[in-house]
Design a protein around this motif. Sequence first.
Motif, mmCIF file in Angstrom:
data_model
loop_
_atom_site.group_PDB
_atom_site.id
_atom_site.type_symbol
_atom_site.label_atom_id
_atom_site.label_comp_id
_atom_site.label_asym_id
_atom_site.label_seq_id
_atom_site.Cartn_x
_atom_site.Cartn_y
_atom_site.Cartn_z
ATOM 1 N N ASP A 308 77.421 135.732 -51.598
ATOM 2 C CA ASP A 308 77.376 136.396 -50.352
ATOM 3 C C ASP A 308 76.071 135.950 -49.655
ATOM 4 N N GLY A 309 75.416 135.378 -50.292
ATOM 5 C CA GLY A 309 74.009 135.146 -49.613
ATOM 6 C C GLY A 309 72.808 136.196 -50.213
ATOM 7 N N GLY A 310 73.733 137.821 -51.114
ATOM 8 C CA GLY A 310 72.196 138.712 -50.800
ATOM 9 C C GLY A 310 71.914 138.280 -52.750
ATOM 10 N N TYR A 311 70.782 139.355 -52.749
ATOM 11 C CA TYR A 311 69.659 139.208 -53.414
ATOM 12 C C TYR A 311 70.089 139.655 -54.914
ATOM 13 N N LEU A 312 69.505 140.002 -56.127
ATOM 14 C CA LEU A 312 69.686 140.769 -57.273
ATOM 15 C C LEU A 312 68.199 141.216 -58.030
ATOM 16 N N TYR A 313 68.726 142.029 -59.004
ATOM 17 C CA TYR A 313 67.090 142.691 -59.597
ATOM 18 C C TYR A 313 66.418 140.715 -59.848
ATOM 19 N N GLN A 341 66.934 146.712 -71.448
ATOM 20 C CA GLN A 341 66.895 146.173 -70.251
ATOM 21 C C GLN A 341 66.630 144.886 -70.494
ATOM 22 N N SER A 342 66.718 144.564 -72.890
ATOM 23 C CA SER A 342 65.708 143.491 -72.808
ATOM 24 C C SER A 342 65.972 142.175 -72.648
ATOM 25 N N HIS A 344 67.648 141.004 -69.932
ATOM 26 C CA HIS A 344 67.239 140.969 -68.870
ATOM 27 C C HIS A 344 65.746 140.327 -68.642
ATOM 28 N N PHE A 345 64.997 141.396 -68.989
ATOM 29 C CA PHE A 345 63.387 140.563 -68.809
ATOM 30 C C PHE A 345 62.926 139.363 -69.405
ATOM 31 N N GLN A 346 63.774 139.257 -70.993
ATOM 32 C CA GLN A 346 63.227 138.017 -71.945
ATOM 33 C C GLN A 346 63.891 137.078 -70.629
ATOM 34 N N GLN A 347 64.905 136.918 -70.143
ATOM 35 C CA GLN A 347 65.158 135.657 -69.436
ATOM 36 C C GLN A 347 64.104 135.766 -67.920
ATOM 37 N N VAL A 348 63.974 136.633 -67.677
ATOM 38 C CA VAL A 348 63.787 136.974 -65.853
ATOM 39 C C VAL A 348 61.224 136.365 -66.298
ATOM 40 N N PHE A 349 61.525 136.727 -67.877
ATOM 41 C CA PHE A 349 59.899 136.295 -67.818
ATOM 42 C C PHE A 349 59.693 134.762 -68.177
ATOM 43 N N ALA A 350 60.575 134.562 -68.917
ATOM 44 C CA ALA A 350 60.941 132.499 -69.114
ATOM 45 C C ALA A 350 61.847 131.317 -67.988
ATOM 46 N N VAL A 351 61.748 132.340 -67.172
ATOM 47 C CA VAL A 351 61.964 131.845 -65.508
ATOM 48 C C VAL A 351 61.047 131.445 -64.954
ATOM 49 N N ALA A 352 60.058 132.765 -64.776
ATOM 50 C CA ALA A 352 58.512 133.109 -64.337
ATOM 51 C C ALA A 352 57.462 132.207 -64.426
ATOM 52 N N ASP A 360 50.426 130.153 -67.246
ATOM 53 C CA ASP A 360 50.864 129.806 -69.030
ATOM 54 C C ASP A 360 49.763 131.587 -69.594
ATOM 55 N N ASN A 361 48.238 131.374 -69.751
ATOM 56 C CA ASN A 361 48.186 132.226 -70.457
ATOM 57 C C ASN A 361 48.494 133.804 -69.724
ATOM 58 N N CYS A 362 48.926 133.990 -68.928
ATOM 59 C CA CYS A 362 49.204 135.419 -68.133
ATOM 60 C C CYS A 362 50.549 135.636 -68.997
ATOM 61 N N GLU A 363 50.735 137.667 -69.958
ATOM 62 C CA GLU A 363 51.036 138.079 -70.768
ATOM 63 C C GLU A 363 51.645 138.765 -70.255
ATOM 64 N N LEU A 364 53.861 138.104 -70.574
ATOM 65 C CA LEU A 364 54.623 139.021 -70.151
ATOM 66 C C LEU A 364 55.505 140.478 -70.841
ATOM 67 N N THR A 365 54.796 141.005 -71.178
ATOM 68 C CA THR A 365 56.225 142.111 -72.122
ATOM 69 C C THR A 365 56.272 142.647 -71.671
ATOM 70 N N HIS A 366 57.701 143.367 -72.721
ATOM 71 C CA HIS A 366 58.756 144.342 -71.904
ATOM 72 C C HIS A 366 58.417 145.484 -72.704
#
Length: 575
Positions: A308-313, A341-342, A344-352, A360-366
């Motif tokens: 429907d065009g809506g966005y998600l978290y 939420q582990s 979710h964050f693994q996927q979002v970090f990988a997409v980012a 590539d040097n920016c560390e994303l950590t849950h």
Amino acid sequence: MKSRLDVIVSEAMSQASGMAAEEINAQVIYATRPEFGDYQANGVMAIAKRLGKKPRDLAQEVVDAIPGNDLIAKLEIAGPGFINITLADEWLNKQASEYRTAPSNLIARLDSPQTIVVDYSSPNLAKEMHVGHLRGTIIGDAIVRIQSALGNNVIRQNHVGDWGTQFGMLIAHLESLGNQEASRSLADLEVFYREAKQRFDSEPEFAETARSYVVKLQQGDPACLEAWQRFIDESLGHCQAVYDQLGVALTQDDIRAESFYNSDLPVIIEDLRKEKLLTEDDGANCVFLDEFKGKDGSPLPVIVQKRDGGYLYATTDLAAIRFRGKELKADRILYVVDARQSLHFQQVFAVAHKAGFVSDNCELTHIAYGTMMGEDGKPFKTRSGDTVKLRDLLDESVRRAFDLVTEKNPDLAEEERHKIAKTVGIAAVKYSDLSKNRTSDYIFDWRTMLSFDGNTAPYLLYAFARIQSVIRRLAQEGVEPGNDITVTADAERRLVLKISQFSEVLQQMGKDCYPNQLCQYLYELSGTFMKFYESCPILKAEPAQQASRLGVAALTAEVLKQGLNLLGIEPLHKM
């Protein structure tokens, strides 16, 4: 000390083995038992195996290659090839004396500080903060304090939930009430939310109105935005009251709400499309990455836009990551969020990373944490099964602490007992949580957390207050803590050694972000002090020794104060 020992032993291992320094791991750790010295280097066995040598023979060559220095007094080979290291008393004396004259040096600042963004607390403004927000709030606060103390540039981000379909429901309920009734209802956000939800579920006309308000809100309708802002302001007031009670250093300046990223969400979709990462699946826009698959081997989607065009978290989180990486110039982004939420964050970090939203040097950590459980082993609730408001929990802890203080010190003035109880009650709740491994669930227990025995806030606060009492008593006799420390007894030496390890613990926590490491250290420090106090008399010692030992006691208090402050706990000079 640990870093310096690692360099010394690594260089000797390189010389003895002929291997390059980057191939060497000295594995310097704290000695597991007093008879093994102060530290142990355990890296010889792995190198000996690679070289086909006997570990003890290589260990001897390493010991022979270590040059004389002011730090090490004795080296011994033990077992199959461990190297036991005993530090020089003169070095410990010098270190303690320097700390006495410059307490700020107790925490060594990093040579290469980073810009670290910490996302924590993040309550949903549709409700009051409840016990589920406690862990993320205080763990995040401790991490922020420690990273700042190490010299990093820390940026707090409170990603509050202030957008979404539930706000149409809330605005509709707010608009249906008169001004006076609305003000009364908003005083209890939990009741307000429950009333709105009941109407949404049972009144079709109200539900239709609520949905229309969602659309109007998204389109920027002035009346809806005004009602929304009123609700947000009231909600933030509730949050700030809890932060102030907890002593958490979050303010409204740290808020970067979901609504902040709203205008960027269509851009995120287009950028993902340009990077050829988008796939349409059943009308929704998704990102599929090879590393994420279900149990049956089918690919797991990261849905970024509904049919429907809506966005998600996930869409909002991607926008937030890009803002933090590009605009805030973060080297490291820490998300203090529930362990559930582990994925979710693994996927979002990988997409980012895949989309180039961060370097590539920016560390994303849950920074994941477990759940606070009741005595029944289920998530903590009231007896009626309702969610426990965080404010009510803190008030109850302060009340229980007042009863405890009154029982132990009935002669104290009531005002003084209330002041002590406020500190002890809040500290007990925070420390009980922080002292647990953050990834584990734990049972909430009033009796344990308010106990003066064991690894608790009351125990540490009492240890600090006891040292202050000794300092005050001797000050009346004209004796001040000395700055020239001279170790003369084993218990005294162990205490000075423990004090000198404070910065090492913080360095490790800066990497791992486990506050329980600092809690355990402070508990061990307090126990080490108690043994020192029992076996090394201060009050009856000779003048020079008395000043030195009182200096060691004062230094212990300084470490306890700094350590407790890093956990967001205020020490007490009297209890």
